[in-house]
Design a protein around this motif. Structure first.
Motif, PDB file in Angstrom:
ATOM      1  N   HIS A   4    -111.438 -35.252  51.460  1.00 20.97           N
ATOM      2  CA  HIS A   4    -110.504 -36.357  51.275  1.00 20.97           C
ATOM      3  C   HIS A   4    -110.743 -36.969  49.903  1.00 20.97           C
ATOM      4  CE1 HIS A   4    -108.910 -36.386  55.281  1.00 20.97           C
ATOM      5  NE2 HIS A   4    -110.112 -36.511  55.823  1.00 20.97           N
ATOM      6  N   GLN A   5    -109.664 -37.311  49.231  1.00 17.99           N
ATOM      7  CA  GLN A   5    -109.800 -37.999  47.963  1.00 17.99           C
ATOM      8  C   GLN A   5    -108.801 -39.139  47.919  1.00 17.99           C
ATOM      9  OE1 GLN A   5    -108.167 -34.360  45.704  1.00 17.99           O
ATOM     10  NE2 GLN A   5    -107.992 -36.044  44.260  1.00 17.99           N
ATOM     11  N   THR A   6    -109.181 -40.191  47.209  1.00 14.13           N
ATOM     12  CA  THR A   6    -108.311 -41.345  47.054  1.00 14.13           C
ATOM     13  C   THR A   6    -107.364 -41.074  45.896  1.00 14.13           C
ATOM     14  OG1 THR A   6    -110.096 -42.761  47.830  1.00 14.13           O
ATOM     15  CG2 THR A   6    -108.253 -43.841  46.739  1.00 14.13           C
ATOM     16  N   VAL A   7    -106.100 -41.419  46.100  1.00 18.42           N
ATOM     17  CA  VAL A   7    -105.100 -41.245  45.049  1.00 18.42           C
ATOM     18  C   VAL A   7    -104.286 -42.520  44.899  1.00 18.42           C
ATOM     19  CG1 VAL A   7    -104.879 -38.737  45.332  1.00 18.42           C
ATOM     20  CG2 VAL A   7    -103.399 -40.252  46.650  1.00 18.42           C
ATOM     21  N   LEU A   8    -103.789 -42.711  43.712  1.00 17.89           N
ATOM     22  CA  LEU A   8    -102.819 -43.754  43.432  1.00 17.89           C
ATOM     23  C   LEU A   8    -101.455 -43.068  43.466  1.00 17.89           C
ATOM     24  CD1 LEU A   8    -101.800 -46.525  42.458  1.00 17.89           C
ATOM     25  CD2 LEU A   8    -102.335 -45.785  40.129  1.00 17.89           C
ATOM     26  N   ARG A  64    -111.839 -41.752  41.670  1.00 19.50           N
ATOM     27  CA  ARG A  64    -113.063 -42.015  42.424  1.00 19.50           C
ATOM     28  C   ARG A  64    -113.551 -43.396  42.031  1.00 19.50           C
ATOM     29  NH1 ARG A  64    -112.937 -37.482  40.312  1.00 19.50           N
ATOM     30  NH2 ARG A  64    -114.289 -37.878  38.558  1.00 19.50           N
ATOM     31  N   GLY A  65    -113.829 -44.188  43.031  1.00 19.33           N
ATOM     32  CA  GLY A  65    -114.359 -45.519  42.790  1.00 19.33           C
ATOM     33  C   GLY A  65    -115.779 -45.592  43.309  1.00 19.33           C
ATOM     34  N   GLY A  66    -116.577 -46.319  42.634  1.00 18.59           N
ATOM     35  CA  GLY A  66    -117.956 -46.498  43.060  1.00 18.59           C
ATOM     36  C   GLY A  66    -118.761 -47.122  41.955  1.00 18.59           C
ATOM     37  N   ASP A  67    -119.859 -47.722  42.314  1.00 12.64           N
ATOM     38  CA  ASP A  67    -120.723 -48.367  41.326  1.00 12.64           C
ATOM     39  C   ASP A  67    -119.945 -49.306  40.409  1.00 12.64           C
ATOM     40  OD1 ASP A  67    -122.868 -46.945  42.358  1.00 12.64           O
ATOM     41  OD2 ASP A  67    -122.609 -45.290  40.959  1.00 12.64           O
ATOM     42  N   SER A  68    -119.001 -50.042  41.002  1.00 12.45           N
ATOM     43  CA  SER A  68    -118.233 -51.063  40.279  1.00 12.45           C
ATOM     44  C   SER A  68    -117.360 -50.494  39.161  1.00 12.45           C
ATOM     45  CB  SER A  68    -119.170 -52.120  39.692  1.00 12.45           C
ATOM     46  OG  SER A  68    -119.871 -52.744  40.726  1.00 12.45           O
ATOM     47  N   ARG A  69    -116.952 -49.232  39.297  1.00 13.27           N
ATOM     48  CA  ARG A  69    -116.045 -48.679  38.290  1.00 13.27           C
ATOM     49  C   ARG A  69    -115.143 -47.630  38.926  1.00 13.27           C
ATOM     50  NH1 ARG A  69    -119.141 -44.627  34.315  1.00 13.27           N
ATOM     51  NH2 ARG A  69    -117.612 -43.101  34.944  1.00 13.27           N
ATOM     52  N   VAL A  70    -114.120 -47.257  38.203  1.00 12.19           N
ATOM     53  CA  VAL A  70    -113.167 -46.257  38.677  1.00 12.19           C
ATOM     54  C   VAL A  70    -113.101 -45.129  37.662  1.00 12.19           C
ATOM     55  CG1 VAL A  70    -110.741 -45.831  39.222  1.00 12.19           C
ATOM     56  CG2 VAL A  70    -111.797 -47.976  39.915  1.00 12.19           C
ATOM     57  N   ASP A  71    -113.222 -43.914  38.146  1.00  7.94           N
ATOM     58  CA  ASP A  71    -113.062 -42.726  37.306  1.00  7.94           C
ATOM     59  C   ASP A  71    -111.732 -42.075  37.675  1.00  7.94           C
ATOM     60  OD1 ASP A  71    -115.575 -42.882  35.956  1.00  7.94           O
ATOM     61  OD2 ASP A  71    -116.541 -42.102  37.764  1.00  7.94           O
ATOM     62  N   TRP A  72    -110.814 -42.011  36.712  1.00 13.43           N
ATOM     63  CA  TRP A  72    -109.483 -41.460  36.943  1.00 13.43           C
ATOM     64  C   TRP A  72    -109.464 -39.974  36.608  1.00 13.43           C
ATOM     65  CZ3 TRP A  72    -106.032 -44.341  39.420  1.00 13.43           C
ATOM     66  CH2 TRP A  72    -106.213 -45.724  39.421  1.00 13.43           C
ATOM     67  N   ASP A  73    -108.957 -39.159  37.526  1.00 11.41           N
ATOM     68  CA  ASP A  73    -108.726 -37.744  37.263  1.00 11.41           C
ATOM     69  C   ASP A  73    -107.358 -37.607  36.606  1.00 11.41           C
ATOM     70  OD1 ASP A  73    -111.156 -37.170  38.480  1.00 11.41           O
ATOM     71  OD2 ASP A  73    -110.242 -36.698  40.413  1.00 11.41           O
ATOM     72  N   GLU A  74    -107.028 -36.397  36.214  1.00 17.75           N
ATOM     73  CA  GLU A  74    -105.713 -36.150  35.608  1.00 17.75           C
ATOM     74  C   GLU A  74    -104.615 -36.354  36.656  1.00 17.75           C
ATOM     75  OE1 GLU A  74    -104.816 -35.446  32.375  1.00 17.75           O
ATOM     76  OE2 GLU A  74    -106.906 -36.037  32.049  1.00 17.75           O
ATOM     77  N   PRO A  75    -103.474 -36.904  36.247  1.00 28.57           N
ATOM     78  CA  PRO A  75    -102.363 -37.062  37.195  1.00 28.57           C
ATOM     79  C   PRO A  75    -101.892 -35.694  37.705  1.00 28.57           C
ATOM     80  CG  PRO A  75    -101.926 -38.255  35.148  1.00 28.57           C
ATOM     81  CD  PRO A  75    -103.146 -37.437  34.928  1.00 28.57           C
ATOM     82  N   VAL A  76    -101.474 -35.656  38.949  1.00 21.57           N
ATOM     83  CA  VAL A  76    -100.927 -34.447  39.539  1.00 21.57           C
ATOM     84  C   VAL A  76     -99.619 -34.124  38.820  1.00 21.57           C
ATOM     85  CG1 VAL A  76     -99.996 -33.453  41.680  1.00 21.57           C
ATOM     86  CG2 VAL A  76    -102.033 -34.913  41.753  1.00 21.57           C
TER      87      VAL A  76
END
Length: 177
Positions: free
Chosen positions: A105-109, A128-140
């Motif tokens: 499972h992955q979180t998506v906007l 991916r969110g964690g440790d008070s930050r968000v890492d954005w992957d490439e848009p689908v």
């Protein structure tokens, strides 16, 4: 003055892109504060004689009983709002869970944009969110996409008016010609 369909689609894309950046910033703040971001909708009302549109942004309250509810419930709520307020454009952004290619499972906007001239587009970006930050992957699919014949949540907010060809996606208007 009436805008061309192409100009209106570009205008809607610009508004959607700015809204998306605001939502990404809100997701980043929420991650730092350990909170969730409810779905947000922005309605755009263009008034004759005014140089800029009126924007209204609302968080859609999602109670515990609504979590995991079908998109039809959200779509119906938005459609009722649109029927009463008659916006020229609606923009929607929300977090969701999807299965990734490896079965995790992955979180998506997920974002959607829809306007009265028939512009319809969607956007999906994993993060991916964690440790008070968000890492954005490439848009689908590289970013904003045309959904084709696939149904979007915002479609119910702009009912088909076949007799005039208004409010139809471009592909459906072309079929009427």
């Amino acid at each position: 003055m009436a805008r061309s369909t192409t100009h209106q689609a570009e205008r809607t894309l610009g508004m959607a892109t700015r809204f998306l950046e605001e939502v990404k910033d809100a997701i980043g703040r929420a991650a730092r504060e350990g909170e969730d971001v409810p779905p947000r909708i922005r309605s755009v009302h263009e008034k004759p004689g005014h140089a800029t549109p009126e924007f209204r942004t609302m968080a859609i309250p999602v109670g515990d009983s609504m979590e995991g509810a079908s998109p039809e419930i959200l779509s119906g709520t938005i459609a009722r709002y649109a029927e009463a307020k008659r916006p020229d454009c609606l923009l929607l952004a929300m977090e969701a869970q999807m299965d990734s290619a490896d079965g995790e499972h992955q979180t998506v906007l997920i974002a959607e944009a829809r306007d009265r001239t028939g512009t319809r587009m969607y956007y999906v970006q994993p993060y991916r969110g964690g440790d008070s930050r968000v890492d954005w992957d490439e848009p689908v699919r590289g970013g904003w996409c045309d959904p084709g014949e696939d149904e979007m949540i915002l479609d119910a907010a702009f009912p088909l008016r076949v007799e005039m060809g208004a409010d139809l996606p471009r592909s459906r208007r072309q079929m009427m010609d």
